[in-house]
Design an enzyme around this catalytic site. Structure first.
Site, PDB file in Angstrom:
ATOM      1  N   TYR A  46       7.049  71.125 -48.425  1.00 27.87           N
ATOM      2  CA  TYR A  46       7.056  71.225 -46.965  1.00 27.87           C
ATOM      3  C   TYR A  46       6.041  72.279 -46.501  1.00 27.87           C
ATOM      4  O   TYR A  46       5.251  72.042 -45.582  1.00 27.87           O
ATOM      5  CB  TYR A  46       8.455  71.576 -46.462  1.00 27.87           C
ATOM      6  CG  TYR A  46       8.479  71.801 -44.973  1.00 27.87           C
ATOM      7  CD1 TYR A  46       8.534  70.715 -44.092  1.00 27.87           C
ATOM      8  CD2 TYR A  46       8.408  73.094 -44.442  1.00 27.87           C
ATOM      9  CE1 TYR A  46       8.514  70.910 -42.723  1.00 27.87           C
ATOM     10  CE2 TYR A  46       8.388  73.295 -43.070  1.00 27.87           C
ATOM     11  CZ  TYR A  46       8.449  72.209 -42.214  1.00 27.87           C
ATOM     12  OH  TYR A  46       8.409  72.405 -40.871  1.00 27.87           O
ATOM     13  N   SER A  91       2.614  54.357  -6.700  1.00 27.04           N
ATOM     14  CA  SER A  91       1.505  53.457  -6.998  1.00 27.04           C
ATOM     15  C   SER A  91       0.400  53.718  -5.981  1.00 27.04           C
ATOM     16  O   SER A  91       0.556  54.526  -5.079  1.00 27.04           O
ATOM     17  CB  SER A  91       1.973  52.013  -6.951  1.00 27.04           C
ATOM     18  OG  SER A  91       2.572  51.769  -5.707  1.00 27.04           O
ATOM     19  N   LEU A  92      -0.705  53.023  -6.131  1.00 27.98           N
ATOM     20  CA  LEU A  92      -1.849  53.276  -5.256  1.00 27.98           C
ATOM     21  C   LEU A  92      -2.011  52.169  -4.241  1.00 27.98           C
ATOM     22  O   LEU A  92      -1.739  51.010  -4.518  1.00 27.98           O
ATOM     23  CB  LEU A  92      -3.132  53.365  -6.090  1.00 27.98           C
ATOM     24  CG  LEU A  92      -3.257  54.550  -7.028  1.00 27.98           C
ATOM     25  CD1 LEU A  92      -4.550  54.447  -7.809  1.00 27.98           C
ATOM     26  CD2 LEU A  92      -3.201  55.855  -6.247  1.00 27.98           C
ATOM     27  N   LYS A 115     -10.481  52.449 -12.815  1.00 29.82           N
ATOM     28  CA  LYS A 115      -9.088  52.065 -12.709  1.00 29.82           C
ATOM     29  C   LYS A 115      -8.748  51.295 -13.975  1.00 29.82           C
ATOM     30  O   LYS A 115      -9.184  50.162 -14.176  1.00 29.82           O
ATOM     31  CB  LYS A 115      -8.851  51.202 -11.479  1.00 29.82           C
ATOM     32  CG  LYS A 115      -7.388  50.900 -11.258  1.00 29.82           C
ATOM     33  CD  LYS A 115      -7.164  50.267  -9.898  1.00 29.82           C
ATOM     34  CE  LYS A 115      -5.685  50.148  -9.586  1.00 29.82           C
ATOM     35  NZ  LYS A 115      -4.897  49.583 -10.672  1.00 29.82           N
ATOM     36  N   GLU A 170      -3.442  57.634 -17.676  1.00 27.89           N
ATOM     37  CA  GLU A 170      -3.176  56.251 -18.061  1.00 27.89           C
ATOM     38  C   GLU A 170      -3.390  56.088 -19.569  1.00 27.89           C
ATOM     39  O   GLU A 170      -4.424  56.497 -20.101  1.00 27.89           O
ATOM     40  CB  GLU A 170      -4.159  55.362 -17.282  1.00 27.89           C
ATOM     41  CG  GLU A 170      -3.791  53.911 -17.231  1.00 27.89           C
ATOM     42  CD  GLU A 170      -2.819  53.554 -16.112  1.00 27.89           C
ATOM     43  OE1 GLU A 170      -2.360  54.466 -15.384  1.00 27.89           O
ATOM     44  OE2 GLU A 170      -2.499  52.358 -15.984  1.00 27.89           O
ATOM     45  N   CYS A 403     -29.277  29.285 -41.021  1.00 25.11           N
ATOM     46  CA  CYS A 403     -29.966  29.115 -42.300  1.00 25.11           C
ATOM     47  C   CYS A 403     -29.042  28.642 -43.420  1.00 25.11           C
ATOM     48  O   CYS A 403     -29.503  28.396 -44.531  1.00 25.11           O
ATOM     49  CB  CYS A 403     -30.647  30.419 -42.713  1.00 25.11           C
ATOM     50  SG  CYS A 403     -29.482  31.700 -43.189  1.00 25.11           S
ATOM     51  N   CYS A 422     -33.708  34.287 -42.664  1.00 25.32           N
ATOM     52  CA  CYS A 422     -32.942  33.599 -41.628  1.00 25.32           C
ATOM     53  C   CYS A 422     -33.766  33.579 -40.339  1.00 25.32           C
ATOM     54  O   CYS A 422     -34.150  34.638 -39.845  1.00 25.32           O
ATOM     55  CB  CYS A 422     -31.619  34.326 -41.392  1.00 25.32           C
ATOM     56  SG  CYS A 422     -30.610  33.564 -40.115  1.00 25.32           S
TER      57      CYS A 422
END
Ligand SMILES: [Zn+2]
Length: 665
Positions: A46, A91-92, A115, A170, A403, A422
């Site tokens: 520990y 909220s907005l 946002k 957020e 290719c 290629c």
């Protein structure tokens, strides 16, 4: 092996952050076990965990928690605890209309931010330490999600000493992390998550696998002081500066003072939405002057001093008809879904990009799936999610559509390994040559007609072009044709390191070539070197040595062709052997204020040598992050190697006495 990975640039810091959260989690687990009378490991084991954490993050809060009674975390496995918000999380207000937005702004300076379409989180700090993280819930009462939030590396565990405050922001999951998370969840036997938006709420509500939250990110956008030790901000600008300083990631805040700047910011957000790495659904604007916030206050539902702007996103459901794959000029094979046409925001949509192979795997996409797509404003249409899957499993192509080569994959991408033949990759290779040989005025737009007409099939073909050949480029007259021809011809004499760099070998940059040219005394020596010999040079990983040898072998034809076409690479003057730093070895690590190459050059020009790892032979480590817990810094401290800032390096170069006085070799 792990050590080597950690020392590779770029991945060093995320891995350290990951280890810190891993240790914190283990320590919390064993603390609880110990105090509940059922220790699972010895005291010594520990202590070793605590020691390791202390060496990487000396102030980590879990180190200072004594006893189980004072744990700031909810008990494991308990039903989520409900917690009240002292200040409601509202909220907005939102608008879809630009004229309405300008009217609301009313000529005041505002702060614009992204946002993010994620989950709101409020983090409570007491005495400067993180004690609680809670979801928005219904705005008055949320849920305690502290045990998950401590896994998110964007969330600092401490603020200024003694401060009581709340930080809001957020939580979200980037597209790249979502793909990794989806893989890990499947490996754990959990259901494959459906999209980056739902997974955040999904994992926050889980009672186990808290460690999966390490795939999440967090943007901070608000600060609520709760005691006198908190800073008194006057503007949003000051607030965001401070949040950034204490360690939060920010939602790209920008102060905007007129309508043109606001619209410019919205264009920026739109471009980010198209990139699709972060799930965004618009922008948030807030009056910069915080006195106005107090003055205007809140309605029951939203603050009056903030406004979000969203593009009216129209969604539609369609069916995947087929998934077609195309090889990019870098050899990456990317998928596009061909869908049954739908009409969306004024356009008929028939194709949707699916980004990369991992995306197809993560969503198990295949023909017949009913999918939802969205188009907001003029932003390109995007895949949102599967509405109704068809039977069966996704399929990745086995061969390059251009290719036919057998494709290889890392965890996210499918790649065509046929770099030199290629056709899809030829353009990229020639453009890289043009950049490294510093051929001016020959951009992609001018190169394409030359390639389409068959005049240019390889980089050597450039040197065979005659003035009249350039006239096939649209809008090109004699004057430009003559200039292009001259620019190409004059690039024939170029330093050997640029010549080799122009071959576009993955894993080797200019500095690599300089080092190899010096070590093997020129081009012939480099071409003859084996992976074993290169691997023995200090600072070379086994993998990059093999990449160099394989890359050169595959490009023997190009080299011969270029030399035959008259390209004459020369060995540039070797770095001065005598200088202030002669005989001294340096290691550079961590973020710097200038490009890394600039610091490397300064050291080399002063006669110093560079090394990729710290040893007893290291004279000094140059870093702007002296407190970093990286492997290199740990080693430097252990060996007592000098730690220099960029400024110290520069003044040492300018002042010889400084070096001699401080030389401890
Ligand atoms: Zn190919």
């Amino acid at each position: 092996m792990t050590k080597k990975i950690i020392e590779e640039e770029g991945v060093e810091r995320p891995l350290v952050a990951h280890r810190i959260t891993e240790l914190a989690h283990a320590i919390m687990h064993h603390k609880k076990a110990y105090y509940s009378g059922h220790p699972e490991i010895s005291d010594a084991a520990y202590d070793a965990l605590e020691d390791e954490l202390r060496s990487m993050s000396p102030d980590h809060p879990v180190l200072e928690i004594v006893g189980a009674g004072t744990l700031p975390f909810a008990a494991a496995g308990a039903v989520a605890r409900k917690v009240e918000h002292r200040t409601p999380m509202l909220s907005l207000d939102k608008t879809y209309n630009l004229a309405d937005l300008h009217h609301w702004v009313g000529g005041r300076p505002v702060m614009g931010t992204l946002k993010v379409d994620g989950n709101s989180l409020s983090i409570v700090y007491e005495g400067g330490r993180l004690v609680l993280a809670k979801t928005r819930g219904n705005g008055r009462v949320g849920e305690d999600v502290t045990e998950k939030a401590v896994w998110i590396s964007d969330i600092p565990r401490t603020l200024t000493e003694g401060m009581d405050a709340e930080v809001r922001g957020e939580i979200y999951c980037t597209e790249g992390n979502f793909l990794r998370l989806a893989d890990e969840m499947v490996q754990l036997g959990l259901d494959r998550p459906t999209n980056p938006r739902n997974i955040v709420a999904g994992l926050l509500g889980r009672k186990a696998h808290f460690e999966l939250a390490r795939y999440f990110s967090f943007f901070a956008f608000d600060f609520i002081p709760a005691n006198g030790k908190s800073p008194g901000f006057k503007t949003e600008v000051e607030k965001f500066k401070w949040l950034g300083k204490v360690g939060f990631s920010l939602p790209h805040p920008k102060r905007l003072s007129d309508p043109a700047e606001i619209e410019g910011y919205l264009d920026y957000v739109k471009a980010l939405i198209a990139e699709d790495e972060i799930g965004l659904d618009g922008a948030v604007f807030s009056y910069d002057d915080l006195a106005l916030h107090d003055e205007m206050g809140l309605t029951a539902h939203h603050p009056r001093y903030k406004m979000s702007f969203k593009w009216q996103g129209q969604t539609a459901v369609s069916v995947i008809k087929e998934i077609s794959w195309a090889t990019s000029r870098l050899g990456i094979v990317t998928p596009v879904a061909v869908i049954a046409p739908v009409y969306l925001s004024g356009a008929s949509i028939t194709n949707i990009t699916l980004h990369n192979a991992a995306h197809v795997k993560a969503y198990n996409l295949k023909p017949g799936d009913r999918i939802e797509i969205v188009r907001s404003g003029e932003v390109i249409p995007k895949f949102l999610g599967v509405v109704e899957p068809a039977a069966g499993d996704y399929r990745w192509p086995e061969n390059c559509p251009e290719c036919g080569s057998l494709l290889v994959s890392d965890s996210i991408r499918l790649k065509c390994p046929n770099e030199t033949a290629c056709p899809a990759q030829r353009l990229g290779a020639i453009l890289n040559w043009i950049r490294c040989a510093e051929i001016d005025d020959l951009n992609e737009k001018r190169l394409l007609p030359l390639m389409d007409s068959g005049l240019v099939k390889s980089m050597a073909d450039l040197y065979r072009l005659q003035e009249k050949d350039f006239l096939i480029i649209p809008q090109t007259r004699e004057k430009m044709a003559s200039k292009l021809c001259k620019n190409i011809q004059s690039s024939k004499d170029l330093p050997l390191a640029s010549f080799l760099n122009g071959l576009g070998i993955e894993g080797a940059g200019r500095t690599t070539w300089e080092k190899l040219l010096e070590h093997f005394h020129g081009l012939d020596g480099v071409l003859k070197a084996t992976a074993d010999e290169i691997g023995k040079i200090e600072g070379f990983a086994e993998k990059s040595a093999a990449q160099v040898v394989d890359g050169l072998t595959a490009r023997r034809g190009w080299i011969k062709d270029l030399l035959e076409a008259g390209v004459k690479p020369f060995q540039a003057d070797a770095v001065p052997k005598e200088g202030v730093l002669s005989g001294l070895q340096f290691v550079i690590t961590g973020a710097l204020s200038v490009p890394r190459a600039e610091i490397e050059d300064a050291i080399k020009m002063a006669g110093g040598k560079l090394s990729a790892s710290v040893s007893r032979n290291t004279y000094a480590v140059v870093t702007e992050e002296p407190d970093s817990g990286s492997t290199k810094m740990k080693k430097a401290r252990e060996l007592g190697v000098k730690i220099w800032s960029e400024r110290q390096l520069r003044s040492a170069i300018a002042d010889k006495a400084n070096i001699e006085g401080g030389n401890n070799l």
